[in-house]
Design a protein around this motif. Sequence first.
Motif, PDB file in Angstrom:
ATOM      1  N   CYS A 165       0.553  -1.604  -0.164  1.00  0.00           N
ATOM      2  CA  CYS A 165      -0.506  -0.134   0.318  1.00  0.00           C
ATOM      3  C   CYS A 165       1.322   1.167  -0.239  1.00  0.00           C
ATOM      4  CB  CYS A 165      -0.838   0.067   1.020  1.00  0.00           C
ATOM      5  SG  CYS A 165      -1.797   1.513   0.917  1.00  0.00           S
ATOM      6  N   LYS A 167      -0.828   3.970   0.612  1.00  0.00           N
ATOM      7  CA  LYS A 167      -1.778   5.378   0.563  1.00  0.00           C
ATOM      8  C   LYS A 167      -1.287   5.396   2.191  1.00  0.00           C
ATOM      9  CE  LYS A 167      -5.292   5.495  -2.673  1.00  0.00           C
ATOM     10  NZ  LYS A 167      -4.391   4.909  -3.025  1.00  0.00           N
ATOM     11  N   PHE A 168      -0.628   5.506   3.020  1.00  0.00           N
ATOM     12  CA  PHE A 168       0.134   5.951   3.943  1.00  0.00           C
ATOM     13  C   PHE A 168      -1.029   6.524   5.096  1.00  0.00           C
ATOM     14  CE2 PHE A 168       4.047   4.483   1.881  1.00  0.00           C
ATOM     15  CZ  PHE A 168       4.571   3.968   3.048  1.00  0.00           C
ATOM     16  N   CYS A 169      -2.276   5.801   5.209  1.00  0.00           N
ATOM     17  CA  CYS A 169      -3.016   5.979   6.462  1.00  0.00           C
ATOM     18  C   CYS A 169      -2.393   6.503   7.463  1.00  0.00           C
ATOM     19  CB  CYS A 169      -4.485   5.346   6.565  1.00  0.00           C
ATOM     20  SG  CYS A 169      -5.859   5.075   4.897  1.00  0.00           S
ATOM     21  N   TYR A 171      -3.346   6.152  10.556  1.00  0.00           N
ATOM     22  CA  TYR A 171      -3.422   5.086  12.032  1.00  0.00           C
ATOM     23  C   TYR A 171      -2.525   4.025  11.145  1.00  0.00           C
ATOM     24  CZ  TYR A 171      -7.533   4.335   8.577  1.00  0.00           C
ATOM     25  OH  TYR A 171      -8.191   3.682   7.884  1.00  0.00           O
ATOM     26  N   CYS A 172      -2.526   3.589  10.110  1.00  0.00           N
ATOM     27  CA  CYS A 172      -2.281   2.155   9.369  1.00  0.00           C
ATOM     28  C   CYS A 172      -0.387   1.213   9.539  1.00  0.00           C
ATOM     29  CB  CYS A 172      -2.834   1.999   8.611  1.00  0.00           C
ATOM     30  SG  CYS A 172      -2.803   0.565   7.380  1.00  0.00           S
ATOM     31  N   PRO A 175       0.946  -0.291   5.497  1.00  0.00           N
ATOM     32  CA  PRO A 175       2.479   0.140   4.262  1.00  0.00           C
ATOM     33  C   PRO A 175       3.700  -0.527   4.495  1.00  0.00           C
ATOM     34  CG  PRO A 175       0.873   2.209   4.665  1.00  0.00           C
ATOM     35  CD  PRO A 175       0.770   1.059   6.001  1.00  0.00           C
ATOM     36  N   ASN A 210      -5.261  -2.619  -1.747  1.00  0.00           N
ATOM     37  CA  ASN A 210      -5.372  -1.931  -2.336  1.00  0.00           C
ATOM     38  C   ASN A 210      -6.033  -1.357  -3.794  1.00  0.00           C
ATOM     39  OD1 ASN A 210      -6.596   0.960  -0.832  1.00  0.00           O
ATOM     40  ND2 ASN A 210      -3.894   1.802  -0.968  1.00  0.00           N
ATOM     41  N   HIS A 248     -10.105   1.602  -2.220  1.00  0.00           N
ATOM     42  CA  HIS A 248     -10.426   3.210  -1.453  1.00  0.00           C
ATOM     43  C   HIS A 248     -11.447   3.461  -2.235  1.00  0.00           C
ATOM     44  CE1 HIS A 248      -8.355   6.698   0.728  1.00  0.00           C
ATOM     45  NE2 HIS A 248      -7.909   5.694   0.991  1.00  0.00           N
ATOM     46  N   ARG A 288      -6.909   9.726   4.776  1.00  0.00           N
ATOM     47  CA  ARG A 288      -8.091   9.541   3.955  1.00  0.00           C
ATOM     48  C   ARG A 288      -8.219  10.227   2.713  1.00  0.00           C
ATOM     49  NH1 ARG A 288      -8.424   3.741   4.311  1.00  0.00           N
ATOM     50  NH2 ARG A 288     -10.112   3.850   3.016  1.00  0.00           N
TER      51      ARG A 288
HETATM   52  S1  SF4 Z   1      -6.304   1.441   6.251  1.00  0.00           S
HETATM   53 FE1  SF4 Z   1      -5.571   0.494   3.989  1.00  0.00          FE
HETATM   54  S2  SF4 Z   1      -5.339   2.506   2.305  1.00  0.00           S
HETATM   55 FE2  SF4 Z   1      -5.271   2.894   4.412  1.00  0.00          FE
HETATM   56  S3  SF4 Z   1      -3.023   2.488   4.695  1.00  0.00           S
HETATM   57 FE3  SF4 Z   1      -3.831   0.985   5.896  1.00  0.00          FE
HETATM   58  S4  SF4 Z   1      -3.752  -0.536   3.688  1.00  0.00           S
HETATM   59 FE4  SF4 Z   1      -3.444   1.709   2.679  1.00  0.00          FE
END
Ligand code: SF4
Length: 473
Positions: A165, A167-169, A171-172, A175, A210, A248, A288
């Motif tokens: 991924c 995207k680097f949300c 909280y996540c 990645p 994703n 996403h 997001r």
């Molecule tokens: S929540 Fe999904 S889109 Fe966002 S960083 Fe994590 S895996 Fe990637």
Amino acid sequence: MNTTETIHKQSSYYIKTHGCQMNEEDSLKMANLLEEKLDMQPTQDVSSADLVVLNTCSIREKAQEKVFSELGRWKKSLGYKSNAVIAVAGCVASQEAEQIFKRAPFVQIVIGPQTIHRLADLYIKCRTTSKRQIDVSFPAIEKFDHLPQNTRSSVSAHLTIMEGCNKFCSYCIVPYTRGEEISRHFSDVINEAKNLVTTGAREIILLGQNVNDYFGRIDDTTEANLALLIEAISQLSGIERIRFTTSHPQAFDETLIEAYDPSQTKLCNHLHLPVQSGSNRILKQMKRDYSVEHYIDIIAQLREKRPNLRVSTDLIVGFPGETEQDFEATMKLVDTIGFDQSFSFIYSARPGTPASELIDEVSLSVKKERLALLQARLKYHANRIADEMVGSTTDVLVEGISKKRRHEISGRTQNNRIVNFPGTQAHVGTIVNVQITEKLENSLRGRIASQSSDPMDVHTSTCTEQKIQHAHA
Ligand code: SF4
């Protein structure tokens, strides 16, 4: 007889999986690899296994602690075979790496999600050298090229099309543990889909962290996006249904919306599209990269194509700084979309993520209260949809004999509801038109109205080849 055969003849493996469908799929791939390459046999008994693999997930709260306590608990209560090799795989392995050996010295292999294709080699090295093995790299060569084909029969089969991924949300952790996005080659995916059909698959669930960021090479100059891939798979003989997860909202483009035209593809009337919050302020904090209005607009466009489209989602409550107004906005969104069965979680910080640096002033009791309110609202909508289904007839793809009643069969509706009804083994793998007679807590009951082929079948055109040719031009 070579070294591998000498060491591993009739040895067994045990795999326990935590977390998402991607992890389930990785565990299946590791199992296939061990069976094909080392001729190992699966066992359900951890204490008798020669190789024990814990495939971990770091999305879970206190994930690291749970891994160590689970390994320790097995050791204490069940015991491992005296010469068993213990391996930790998955996202916690990727995140903790060498630390795992320090905290759990009895672990001998640490392997990340992108190197599972090397598990058999690491196991042999561990056996022959008696040294610990670690590989948590993100190799440029795709792991898919080195994994055997899935030969297990399943009416509904997962097919991983991309990994990682970008995207680097905020909280996540994904990645950092699964690395950058890598899409599989278009023809490799198509070939695997064909292979799954030969093993009995009628429904394909396309997987990726994703999944709608898929861009698979067709050749040196052309790429296919998810919509084109779905159209191509829809053309394959034997495929009745297609789903994909997880997508996403930011990458949900026009071509994917177009793919919901029933004349174009065999996509189910169901979409799982995580929104996470109904507040634009919180979505921004979560990084997001879309607004609530954008999300609502996607669903509105999809429902123009499929008026009866059911939508499910993921929601987080109690993100740092979430006010009562933010939470109310989430509740409002739930009513606006009318989500089908969905997932909701209390936010908890994942070490190493930007959000873990934010001051989390929402108390646990407030978070719990909000979660209870949210889940009650989600349940209301899920029940409302189930109530609407009772009395109607709907197509069910039969996946197998019911686990509880052997004279019944079990399958799924387009909106992913489990339905049990009287039937025989001969129905497995077919689409049956079922009258829904009863709603239960987690499933539906019904009776056969008629055998049918998927009504979307007849509409599917042969436009995909034309589109690929057009893309070449
Ligand atoms: S929540 Fe999904 S889109 Fe966002 S960083 Fe994590 S895996 Fe990637």
